[in-house]
Design an enzyme around this catalytic site. Structure first.
Site, PDB file in Angstrom:
ATOM      1  N   SER A 271       7.083 -71.235  -7.367  1.00 34.26           N
ATOM      2  CA  SER A 271       6.513 -70.059  -6.561  1.00 34.26           C
ATOM      3  C   SER A 271       7.139 -68.611  -5.833  1.00 34.26           C
ATOM      4  O   SER A 271       6.880 -68.246  -7.302  1.00 34.26           O
ATOM      5  CB  SER A 271       6.427 -71.567  -5.900  1.00 34.26           C
ATOM      6  OG  SER A 271       5.603 -70.869  -4.110  1.00 34.26           O
TER       7      SER A 271
ATOM      8  N   ASP B 114      -4.059 -75.499  -7.138  1.00 33.03           N
ATOM      9  CA  ASP B 114      -2.915 -75.087  -5.984  1.00 33.03           C
ATOM     10  C   ASP B 114      -3.407 -73.974  -4.943  1.00 33.03           C
ATOM     11  O   ASP B 114      -4.242 -73.013  -4.774  1.00 33.03           O
ATOM     12  CB  ASP B 114      -2.800 -73.838  -6.920  1.00 33.03           C
ATOM     13  CG  ASP B 114      -0.758 -73.701  -6.431  1.00 33.03           C
ATOM     14  OD1 ASP B 114      -0.672 -73.775  -5.126  1.00 33.03           O
ATOM     15  OD2 ASP B 114       0.147 -73.190  -7.278  1.00 33.03           O
TER      16      ASP B 114
ATOM     17  N   HIS C 160       0.557 -78.668  -5.397  1.00 34.57           N
ATOM     18  CA  HIS C 160       1.199 -76.530  -5.057  1.00 34.57           C
ATOM     19  C   HIS C 160       1.913 -76.545  -6.894  1.00 34.57           C
ATOM     20  O   HIS C 160       3.040 -78.278  -6.688  1.00 34.57           O
ATOM     21  CB  HIS C 160       2.043 -75.995  -4.617  1.00 34.57           C
ATOM     22  CG  HIS C 160       2.795 -74.844  -4.680  1.00 34.57           C
ATOM     23  ND1 HIS C 160       2.335 -74.180  -5.449  1.00 34.57           N
ATOM     24  CD2 HIS C 160       3.683 -74.780  -3.849  1.00 34.57           C
ATOM     25  CE1 HIS C 160       3.214 -72.925  -5.309  1.00 34.57           C
ATOM     26  NE2 HIS C 160       4.436 -73.335  -4.255  1.00 34.57           N
TER      27      HIS C 160
END
Length: 522
Positions: A238, A464, A492
């Site tokens: 991320s 995602d 995610h």
């Protein structure tokens, strides 16, 4: 699908303070995993001169410092590393970065992998301590030491300090109603943002001006040298992909095997990031509703449009009539939506969300508050285990110029609502906090560049919700030596929660240097 008739977008205090966004770039999971399973090597260590490489003038004491690794957290080793507050003036002051290490389980390690779980504001220390076996496979643990660290400003490192635990609880219970024609609500939000910014500056001090991503990436190079690696091996999820890309841009010749999973596009503005997330969360919501309706005991009857509309009605009811949870804390729309969003990060948690939705439809918001507490990292005793919300804002206010013009923010809200009729309005007006911030911005959106770096691995997940798949394609295109891998799934990030195809690619890349074909799909 359109919004329900009569619904008007509202300004939310919780968005202005950043509580919503603090989760959006995190690579978290709901439950901790097992810890390390063998006693670590400990003691004082100094960097191998052959691994340090060329050091800029003034930074020699940081690259040559002695690091004391001590037993901690049952089966780990922990250390605190000194880094300069200000890399443009390294003699000015020092701060500390906290690190935790799990040793390789099978003999002499071939190196160290640094891990960042996202955020900004995510604790790499906590993710290694609490979920090591979810972060790396058994095979990868066998060949590498794994080091988690809290970036500057975060948690156990020299940290941003804004709200106390009680102040955080109180902030989550506040609510400012719909805007008025004269902008009264907007001014209330602006006043709260100024108060919050003042408190952060007073309690944190000058550190608040030096928690930007580039400075954190420079800290990673000191960590690289101190663990004895000539090149950095790194696993970033991320926001951790932005940190990893920043490192590769600053130190391409020292970039070894870097995996960037759930990628951000560093060329996007903050407003473009928020708009992309709004659309991705709406897409994830529809995937969740479809999955719910395909199973048993789904409280959302009809087709997907009808199920989404029922959830929008539930959100509006919570917004207009917040209720206390079982422990007496008021569940406002801010906490409710935050709790709802969390399980969208991993489709294995969709049944947990369905259970919470079911009880909420019956008028009990306790389960959703429990999920919100997980998102905010609030413990059962009322303490918050990290400073993730405050650190998120501090980093972003330095990294991004923010839009705070009222007319433009209203136009941005309209775009957000168009992209996500369910969540869009809750993501608006985030620029107000940074408008009042005492430092920055120091960064500008720009494409990533790392000419001369070893092959890098960028992973994108098609479903995602927090870092849309298109961002991973963009980052891989920007980085000259990157190859792109796709996981066709929901949730995610991919590594650690997807399938054997992704696991084998990542493990072989780290352990054997095997670079997959660009464009492979799993």
């Amino acid at each position: 699908m359109t919004e329900n008739p009569g619904r008007t977008p509202r300004l939310r205090r919780w968005v202005a303070s950043g509580a919503a966004a603090a989760l959006l770039l995190s690579g978290c999971t709901l439950l901790p995993g097992p810890s390390a399973d063998k006693a670590p090597d400990t003691g004082a260590v100094t960097a191998d001169p052959d691994a340090v490489g060329d050091v800029p003038a003034g930074l020699e004491p940081f690259y040559s410092q002695e690091v004391e690794w001590e037993p901690c957290e049952d089966d780990f080793a922990c250390a605190r590393v000194e880094v300069p507050l200000d890399y443009s003036d390294p003699g000015r002051a020092t701060i500390e970065v906290a690190a935790i290490r799990a040793d390789a389980t099978k003999g002499e390690p071939q190196g160290t992998i640094l891990v960042n779980p996202g955020g900004p504001g995510g604790s790499g220390y906590n993710i290694v301590r609490d979920a090591l076996d979810r972060v790396v496979s058994d095979r990868l643990r066998g060949g590498y030491d794994v080091v988690g660290f809290d970036p500057r400003g975060v948690n156990r490192s020299s940290a941003v300090e804004c709200r106390t635990d009680k102040e955080q609880d109180a902030a989550r219970e506040e609510f400012i109603p719909a805007d008025t024609p004269d902008g009264e609500a907007l001014e209330l939000l602006r006043a709260e943002a100024r108060e919050y910014a003042d408190v952060c500056a007073e309690r944190t001090g000058e550190l608040l001006g030096f928690v930007d991503t580039d400075s954190a990436a420079r800290d990673m190079d000191i960590l690289r040298a101190l663990v004895g690696d000539a090149k950095l091996n790194y696993l970033g999820f991320s926001y951790g992909t932005q940190l990893g890309a920043a490192y590769a841009g600053l130190f391409p010749e020292r970039s070894g095997r870097l995996v960037l999973d759930g990628a951000l596009d560093p060329a996007l503005s903050n407003e473009q990031v928020t708009l992309g997330q709004a659309a991705a969360f709406e897409k994830a919501l529809r995937a969740y509703v479809a999955g719910c309706q395909a199973g048993d005991d789904c409280p959302l009857p009809g087709d997907v449009d009808a199920g989404v509309a029922a959830l929008q009605d539930l959100f509006q009811e919570v917004e207009e009539n917040p209720k206390p949870a079982e422990d007496g804390r008021l569940v406002t729309i801010g906490s409710f939506v935050q709790g709802f969003i969390l399980p969208l990060y991993d489709d294995s948690n969709w049944p947990t969300l369905t259970s919470a939705v079911n009880t909420a439809l019956q008028g009990d918001y306790t389960d959703m508050m429990y999920l919100a507490d997980l998102a905010f990292e609030r413990e059962a005793d009322g303490t918050y285990s990290t400073n993730a919300t405050d650190a998120f804002l501090a980093v972003n206010c330095l990294d991004y110029p923010m839009v705070s013009d009222p007319d433009q923010m209203r136009r941005d809200e309209a775009a957000l609502v168009a992209a996500s009729p369910t969540f869009g309005a809750f993501l608006a007006y985030g620029g107000l906090t940074c408008e009042a911030w005492k430092y920055g911005p120091v960064g500008e959106p720009a494409p990533a560049r790392a000419p001369g770096a070893d092959p890098l691995l960028v992973i994108g997940t098609t479903g995602d919700p927090a870092t849309p798949y298109e961002w991973s394609l963009a980052l891989a295109e920007q980085l000259e030596s990157a190859v792109h891998v796709t996981w066709e799934g929901e949730g995610h990030t991919a590594y650690g929660r997807s399938n054997d195809c992704i696991t084998d690619i990542v493990d072989s890349y780290f352990l054997e240097g095997a670079v997959p074909k660009d464009g492979v799909r799993c």
